[in-house]
Each structure stands twice: as structure tokens, then as C-alpha cells.
Design a protein around this motif. Structure first.
Motif, PDB file in Angstrom:
ATOM      1  N   ASP A 354      -5.732   8.077   0.411  1.00 63.99           N
ATOM      2  CA  ASP A 354      -4.778   6.984   0.525  1.00 63.99           C
ATOM      3  C   ASP A 354      -4.917   6.041  -0.662  1.00 63.99           C
ATOM      4  O   ASP A 354      -5.878   6.097  -1.440  1.00 63.99           O
ATOM      5  N   GLU A 355      -3.939   5.138  -0.775  1.00 69.46           N
ATOM      6  CA  GLU A 355      -3.977   4.129  -1.828  1.00 69.46           C
ATOM      7  C   GLU A 355      -5.093   3.114  -1.553  1.00 69.46           C
ATOM      8  O   GLU A 355      -5.530   2.927  -0.410  1.00 69.46           O
ATOM      9  N   LEU A 356      -5.532   2.459  -2.620  1.00 66.93           N
ATOM     10  CA  LEU A 356      -6.572   1.430  -2.520  1.00 66.93           C
ATOM     11  C   LEU A 356      -6.012   0.212  -1.787  1.00 66.93           C
ATOM     12  O   LEU A 356      -4.946  -0.305  -2.134  1.00 66.93           O
ATOM     13  N   ASP A 357      -6.710  -0.239  -0.721  1.00 69.65           N
ATOM     14  CA  ASP A 357      -6.216  -1.390   0.023  1.00 69.65           C
ATOM     15  C   ASP A 357      -6.712  -2.686  -0.621  1.00 69.65           C
ATOM     16  O   ASP A 357      -7.391  -2.679  -1.665  1.00 69.65           O
ATOM     17  N   LYS A 358      -6.362  -3.822  -0.020  1.00 63.37           N
ATOM     18  CA  LYS A 358      -6.684  -5.129  -0.592  1.00 63.37           C
ATOM     19  C   LYS A 358      -8.193  -5.398  -0.602  1.00 63.37           C
ATOM     20  O   LYS A 358      -8.676  -6.261  -1.339  1.00 63.37           O
ATOM     21  N   ASN A 359      -8.940  -4.668   0.213  1.00 64.55           N
ATOM     22  CA  ASN A 359     -10.392  -4.848   0.242  1.00 64.55           C
ATOM     23  C   ASN A 359     -11.107  -3.927  -0.744  1.00 64.55           C
ATOM     24  O   ASN A 359     -12.337  -3.858  -0.741  1.00 64.55           O
ATOM     25  N   GLY A 360     -10.356  -3.182  -1.539  1.00 66.70           N
ATOM     26  CA  GLY A 360     -10.978  -2.280  -2.498  1.00 66.70           C
ATOM     27  C   GLY A 360     -11.530  -1.023  -1.883  1.00 66.70           C
ATOM     28  O   GLY A 360     -12.469  -0.432  -2.417  1.00 66.70           O
ATOM     29  N   VAL A 361     -10.950  -0.585  -0.735  1.00 65.28           N
ATOM     30  CA  VAL A 361     -11.438   0.584  -0.019  1.00 65.28           C
ATOM     31  C   VAL A 361     -10.316   1.620   0.038  1.00 65.28           C
ATOM     32  O   VAL A 361      -9.151   1.289   0.253  1.00 65.28           O
TER      33      VAL A 361
END
Length: 808
Positions: A354-361
Motif C-alpha cells: 500500500d501507499e505510505l500513510d501519514k505516519n510513515g508506515v
């Protein structure tokens, strides 16, 4: 003329009867005296005439022989037609079809022979016809029979549980025969020493106990019916060539990495051939294989089967046969379940990121091929993500236990490796891993992905990157949740077992030794393009036409419609249109219409829509509506006008009779030589603008009357007028006008009759003569002609007349 066989028999019987009667008569009379001599010549005459009569009957006979003949199929036959009863040529028919004339041969004037070669009809009716009279001279029926063929026999033991000398023979053959015909078969065998009957049967097989010597035998089958009998061609055999072995004894198969199948045979004295059959059932479908094995004398059977699948059920059986002999029956089947083989475990671990979320995960969806459920064992799946660079600090991941062949783990934006470990209670362990690239990592990828479909299979091809690769991973999904994937070493592959008429997203990722490149996704493609979507139609009917419109539902894999056909008048419409006008219909008529959408992949038909045309057209309804609207407007306008006038009438003031006056002037009919209209100083004044009331008549003096040409109405004589009584010029003109106006009054008699002081509400008014007759004094030197006294008319004048005059 046609003669049957019964006619011939009747002629023969008559000849015999005459001959017998005459012989008896002759012997009787020869024993008498002279009378006998007298009748002797009569008897001789009869004996001489009778053969001639019989001969004449035979000479006039037509017939076809032989009758109702049975012949073997493929044999020859000659048919004779006796034509003594007719003259001229004849022709033949077989089952009402003409026969080639070259097959017919005329022997003499009374006999013609039809020669048939290789006759194969099962049943045929032959008839002889006269060409001159077009009649049937005679006929017959020819039927064929065949002999038994394809005889085969087997020597075997009646008890198949143990080996021994054969004690029974079973034979079968083929025979084409009419099912309704009862046929009896006799099976015979012969050798150089003996001839004997084996068995009788009413079917095409039979068996019996037999004790044959080791020598060649010849067998024949005789078929017999009430009309014919025929023997088959001889069938010669050697007992060893028809000897059927008993089934071998199959041992329990053993399996390690390979599968070992063993069996034993009872007779080891002869060379034989054997077959091992094994099969595997998967999802209701059975796959079967056969292995051949030749055995020498004193040898039992053994076959090793390699590459059997793990945790699968296999079924085994064996059969054997002597050289040129028939196969034995299959042995009793054995079933074996193979164990899990390590070489068969292919986890094929893969991931979707998946794409990188706002938490950098980033969430990684790991998936692998599950160990077959047929393996009766419990397996544990463990996932662990580790940073690709081992010197990274501050990162601590724990093992994730997964209970199904998919698992989600979280990773940072750095490169990682996902490790899968599978083990069971026997500590058998399998491992696999996959690379997760870092964000922004420069890695090669494939280009120019091309996709196409063929009969439900998606064909994918792509262009390889410049860097060398170890393979390619292709994954595809139809819903984003369930994935399928496969590995390929080529730059093309075929995806099968897809859902029908379903869109798929396909991604191709290059593989390297220990890394994976970036994936490239192809354009969405359907596994198969479906027929056009559902067609919904709407109809708007008029009197002689109807407008048909339709909508086509757009589904994911619906084919684009090339054209539409409107089935009422069979009109074809281009695929870009969604409406069609049906013309030349009958008013007030029920119709049914449907639309068929046609695409390159198929057609879709809408449901039928029934409609009824209107009785009248929209033009007539519009015209009637417009006319009705106009009439309503006219009625409303008239009503409004009448209302306004009525309101004005009600609001008009009623004059007070007490304020009215009466004036009189002479009637026009009695004014001779006087112009009815006088010039006015004020041309806008009406004749009724000025009237003479009682007061004004007393005060005013009328000027002399003038003619129409402006002259005085006298004999043009001088007239003396008292200056004191003559009014000023303006007053004079006004008086002239008033005088002219008062000349139209009715007579005094009329005024007094209409108005009375006692009954009228108007003021009392009296008649006053014209001021000209009372106040003007004439001084003439010559007599002046006096004007005639005129009758006066009474006029009622209302006050509003003066108001109207003032308004003007």
C-alpha cells in the motif's frame, strides 16, 4: 393385362380335369357296342382340341419368377419375366425406381431376363412393366441375408482366483439380421482329428465347458432360419493365442520419494506383458496414466512411479497377457495416500504494498500458496519482516503468526524483506522470502504491457527491462482483495481459470536474484467481452406514428452495440442512436415492439413493449384546444364588456325633470324657401345646442329670414327695422341660429298633448311664437309677402345634452 401365378394354376388344373374326364369317358364307351364307335370320334376330337386350349392359355400368360427369393448379400441372381400376354418392349423397376436397361436381356419374344450382380438390398420389390400399355406384368420380392463375421473366442478358467488349465470357452460374433427374424446359431469346432459342436444360441455369443488339446482349431458359426441358412467363414486359432490369464496379485504400494508398485503372477513358465494403471482424483476430475512392463519367464512385476504429488490419493491396478492373447481382467484395486514431499512444497511467497500513510508506515499484504489440505497434518505459518540493511538500529519486529495463506504486516519507508516459515509437528520446515523496495528506490521495471483476450483467457506480453532478470511475477485481481499470481521466465503469459465477463487489473514485476523491481500495471481488461447491456425501451404513441427510445445499461464488460434493430417494422438503427420513429401506423391499433442490440460479441433483446396508437392526432387536439381558447376569450371579453357597460349604465346620473325646459320651432315640412341649416358663428355647435325657453323667447328678436344663398327671404325690398329692436351683430347671428334651430319643433297641438301641467313632472311650458313675427316691424314701400305660419313641434331636452356640448 396382368396374370398371376394363381391364373396359371387354374389353367393347369382345368387341363388336367378335362384330360381326366375324357379318358374316363373314352374307356366307358369303348366297352359298349355301336354307340361306342359313334362317340369314339367325338372323344378323339376333344382330345385334340384340349391341348390346343391349354396351350393357348399358357401362351397368353405374363409372370415373373422366381417368387419371394432369399439370397446371400453380395451374390448374383437372374429374374425372368414371361411376356406372352403382351407385345412390345418391357422395363424393370426395383423399389419403384427404374433399373438400367443394360441389365435386362431379351431371350425371345416371350421371355426377358434381368441379371443382378452383387445384390446388397436388404429387401427389394422387382416389377416387370410393359412400355406400350404402362402396366405391371408381374413382380417378385428379393430379400438378402448375411453370414456371421468377426468371430472371437477366449479360453479361460471359470474360477479366476487361482491359476490352472482353461476349462471354458466363450465366443462372440457379429451378424446383421432383421430383429424380427428368429435366428438359431450353432458353434462348431474342428481339428485335424475331430469335429464337434460347441454350443447353440439364439444370440450372437455363447460359452461352454471344453477341454482342448494344444493344437490348432477351426471354428464356424452356422445361422439358420425357416427360409435360409448360412455358415460363417472359418476362424482358426491356437489355444495359447486365445488363452486368458487370471489377474495378477497386486501388493501394497510403498512410497518414499517415489512410488513402488509390485505384483505376482501365478504362471511363471511363459513370457508375458503387463500394464499398471494408476489414477488420481482432484476436485471431482480423474486423471489416469498407464505404464507398460514386459516380464520374462520366472519374473514377477515391479514398476517405480516417479514425481507423484504429495498428499494425494492414488488408485492402482495391474493386468497381464500372454503374447497375442487377450488381456486378463484388472486386478483388485489398491488405494494409497502419498505423504508430503519437501520438493513439492512451493510457497511462492508474494506481496502487495500500500501507499505510505501519514505516519510513515506502509502496509504489506503477504500471500503464499497453502500446503494442500489433503495432507493430514497441522502446519503453522509465521511471518517476520526484517530491514534489508542489517546495520539499521532502532527497529524491532516480532514474528506474526498467521492462520491462513494471507497476512498483513507494517513496514517503514525503508527496504525490507518478508520471511515466511512453515513447520509441522514433525519439525519439517519450509521457508521463503520476498523483497519490499524502499520508497524512492531506483529499480528497473517492465514497459509496454499489452493485453488481449481469447475465449476467456487473457494474454499478457511486455517488454523486458535493460537489466538482466531471473524471472517475472504476474499478479491479477478482479476486486482488489483476492489475488492470484504466477511466475514466468518469458515476456508473455496466459491467465486462465478467470471469472467470466469480469474486469481484471494485472501487474507485472521483474525479479532479480535477491530483489524485486517495481511493478507495472496494465490497463484494466475483461476476461471476456459480454453481450450488450440490458435494453429498456420507452414508447410515445401518436395516431399514425410512435417514437421509440431505449436505454442500454452500461456494465463493466458489456460489448459496445454496433447497431440496433427495432422489431415492428424491422428497422435497423446505427449504434450511436437511441431513438427511432415508427411511421405509417394505424390509428387506435394495438402494437408490440422490442429492440435488439447487436455487438461484435453477441446480441441482447429487450422485453416486448405493447402500446396503442391514439384515435386522433396531436394536430387536431391542438386545433381544438386553440379554438376553444379563442371562444373562451371571446366569451370572457363580451362578458367583461357587458359588465362594464352595465356598470356605466348603472352609474349614469338620472336628470331631474324639474330642471328641464320646453322649446318649440316650426316643422321643416312647412318651411318653404327656407334653408334648413344656417351658417353658424361657431361651427362646433349642434342644432340642439341652443333652444328657446320661455324667457329667452320673450327677450330675443329674430332677424329677417334669409335664403340659402344668403339673401333675405323677401322680394329684395328694403325693410325698415327699428334700430332699437335690432340686436348687435353677434347677437343677431346667434338669434339666427336659434331661429333656425327652433324651426324643427312640432306643432303646438303636439306639445300640449304630450305635456300637461297636471300629469308631467317637467316644468309647465307654453308655446311662444317666433320672435321674428312679434318684434320685427317692417316698413315697406311695396307689400311684403308674409311668411306662412308654421306648425311647431315639442321637443324634450335633457341637461346632459348641454354637458356634452360643453365637453365638445
Amino acid at each position: 393385362m396382368s396374370h398371376s401365378s394363381d391364373d396359371i394354376l387354374k389353367g393347369d388344373f382345368l387341363s388336367f380335369f378335362l384330360f381326366f374326364f375324357l379318358s374316363f369317358f373314352l374307356s366307358f364307351f369303348l366297352s359298349g357296342n355301336g354307340i361306342k364307335e359313334m362317340y369314339f370320334f367325338l372323344v378323339l376330337f376333344i382330345l385334340g382340341v384340349t391341348p390346343s386350349i391349354c396351350k393357348g392359355q399358357h401362351e397368353n400368360t405374363c409372370n415373373v419368377v422366381p417368387k419371394d427369393k432369399y439370397i446371400e448379400v453380395g451374390s448374383n441372381i437372374d429374374i425372368v419375366c414371361q411376356t406372352s400376354c403382351v407385345h412390345g418392349k418391357i422395363f424393370w423397376t426395383i423399389n419403384n425406381r427404374s433399373v438400367d436397361k443394360r441389365l435386362s436381356n431379351t431371350i425371345n419374344s416371350s421371355h426377358t431376363v434381368l441379371s443382378l450382380r452383387n445384390f446388397t438390398h436388404q429387401s427389394a420389390i422387382l416389377q416387370c412393366h410393359s412400355e406400350d400399355i404402362q402396366q405391371v406384368l408381374g413382380g417378385t420380392t428379393i430379400k438378402t441375408y448375411s453370414k456371421p463375421i468377426n468371430i472371437s473366442c477366449i479360453l479361460h478358467k471359470k474360477d479366476q482366483t487361482f491359476e490352472g488349465s482353461p476349462d471354458q470357452i466363450t465366443c462372440k460374433w457379429e451378424h446383421e439380421v432383421n430383429p424380427s427374424l428368429a435366428v438359431n446359431y450353432v458353434l462348431r469346432a474342428s481339428s485335424s482329428e475331430q469335429l464337434f459342436e460347441i454350443c447353440n444360441s439364439s444370440s450372437t455369443n455363447c460359452n461352454n465347458e471344453i477341454d482342448l488339446l494344444l493344437q490348432n482349431y477351426t471354428i464356424t458359426v452356422r445361422a439358420k432360419t425357416f427360409a435360409w441358412e448360412v455358415d460363417s467363414d472359418p476362424y482358426t486359432f491356437n489355444p495359447d493365442h486365445i488363452l486368458k490369464m487370471i489377474p495378477p496379485q497386486l501388493k501394497e504400494p510403498t512410497v518414499s520419494d517415489d512410488l513402488l508398485v509390485e505384483w505376482e503372477r501365478a504362471d511363471l513358465s511363459k513370457w508375458c506383458r503387463c500394464q499398471v494403471k494408476y489414477s488420481k482424483a482432484v476436485n471431482g476430475r480423474t486423471s489416469e496414466w498407464v505404464r507398460n512392463k514386459n516380464l520374462t519367464k520366472h519374473e514377477h512385476g515391479k514398476v517405480t512411479i516417479e514425481k507423484v504429488e504429495s498428499c494425494s490419493n492414488y488408485t492402482f491396478s495391474v493386468r497381464c497377457a500372454l503374447d497375442k492373447a487377450p488381456w486378463s481382467d484388472w486386478s483388485q484395486e489398491k488405494v494409497l495416500t502419498t505423504k508430503l514431499n519437501k520438493r513439492d512444497v512451493k510457497l511462492r511467497l508474494w506481496r502487495k504494498i500500500d501507499e505510505l500513510d501519514k505516519n510513515g508506515v506502509r502496509k504489506v499484504h503477504a500471500m503464499w500458496m497453502e500446503i494442500p489440505s489433503t495432507c493430514q497434518d497441522t502446519f503453522t505459518y509465521t511471518i517476520k519482516q526484517t530491514p534489508y540493511k542489517e546495520h539499521m538500529v532502532g527497529v524491532n519486529y516480532t514474528d506474526t503468526l498467521c492462520g491462513k495463506p494471507t497476512c498483513d504486516v507494517d513496514v517503514s519507508q525503508d527496504a525490507h524483506r518478508i520471511n515466511l516459515t512453515v513447520h509441522n509437528k514433525d519439525l519439517l520446515e519450509f521457508m521463503d522470502s520476498v523483497y519490499v523496495p524502499a520508497i524512492g528506490e531506483s529499480l528497473p521495471q517492465v514497459t509496454d504491457i499489452q493485453t488481449s483476450t481469447l475465449e476467456g483467457v487473457i494474454l499478457v506480453s511486455w517488454k523486458a527491462p535493460i537489466q538482466p532478470v531471473s524471472g517475472y511475477m504476474i499478479d491479477w485481481t478482479h476486486n482488489g482483495n483476492q489475488y492470484q499470481w504466477k511466475e514466468s521466465n518469458d515476456t508473455n503469459t496466459a491467465l486462465s481459470n478467470l471469472l467470466d465477463k469480469t474486469p481484471y487489473n494485472i501487474t507485472v514485476t521483474p525479479l532479480f536474484d535477491d530483489k524485486t523491481g517495481h511493478g507495472t500495471q496494465a490497463l484494466q481488461i475483461c476476461s471476456r467481452v459480454a453481450d450488450p447491456g440490458n435494453v429498456t425501451i420507452h414508447v410515445k404513441a401518436n395516431d399514425k406514428s410512435a417514437l421509440v427510445s431505449w436505454n442500454v445499461s452500461q456494465e463493466a464488460c458489456s460489448g459496445a452495440a454496433v447497431n440496433y434493430r427495432v422489431f415492428l417494422l424491422d428497422v435497423t438503427v446505427d449504434g450511436t442512436e437511441r431513438v427511432n420513429s415508427l411511421k405509417d401506423l394505424n390509428p387506435d391499433t394495438q402494437y408490440s415492439v422490442y429492440v435488439k442490440a447487436t455487438a461484435l460479441t453477441g446480441t441482447t433483446k429487450s422485453s416486448e413493449n405493447s402500446f396503442k396508437t391514439k384515435r386522433f392526432g396531436p394536430g387536431l387536439i391542438t386545433a381544438v384546444g386553440i379554438c376553444g381558447s379563442i371562444i373562451i376569450l371571446i366569451v370572457l371579453s363580451l362578458g367583461l364588456s357587458c359588465a362594464v357597460q352595465w356598470k356605466k349604465f348603472q352609474e349614469k346620473p338620472v336628470p331631474n325633470p324639474g330642471n328641464s325646459s320646453m322649446a318649440s320651432w316650426p316643422a321643416l315640412s312647412r318651411q318653404e324657401g327656407i334653408c334648413p341649416f344656417q351658417p353658424f358663428s361657431n361651427p362646433t355647435e349642434s342644432l340642439c345646442d341652443r333652444v328657446y325657453t320661455e324667457e329667452t323667447q320673450r327677450m330675443s328678436i329674430s332677424p329677417p329670414a334669409t335664403g340659402c344663398n344668403g339673401n333675405l327671404m323677401s322680394d329684395q325690398t328694403d325693410e325698415y327695422v327699428d334700430p332699437g329692436t335690432v340686436p348687435a351683430p353677434d347677437e343677431q347671428n346667434e338669434d339666427l341660429v336659434n331661429h333656425a334651430e327652433t324651426q324643427h319643433l312640432s306643432s303646438p297641438d303636439d306639445s300640449t298633448a304630450l305635456l300637461s301641467s297636471e300629469t308631467s313632472p317637467y316644468r309647465s311650458q307654453t308655446f311662444v311664437e317666433s320672435p321674428a313675427s312679434k318684434h320685427v316691424n317692417h316698413s315697406k314701400r311695396v307689400p311684403v309677402k308674409q311668411p306662412e305660419k308654421t306648425a311647431l313641434v315639442t321637443v324634450y331636452v335633457t341637461l346632459d345634452m348641454f354637458q356634452q356640448g360643453q365637453g365638445r
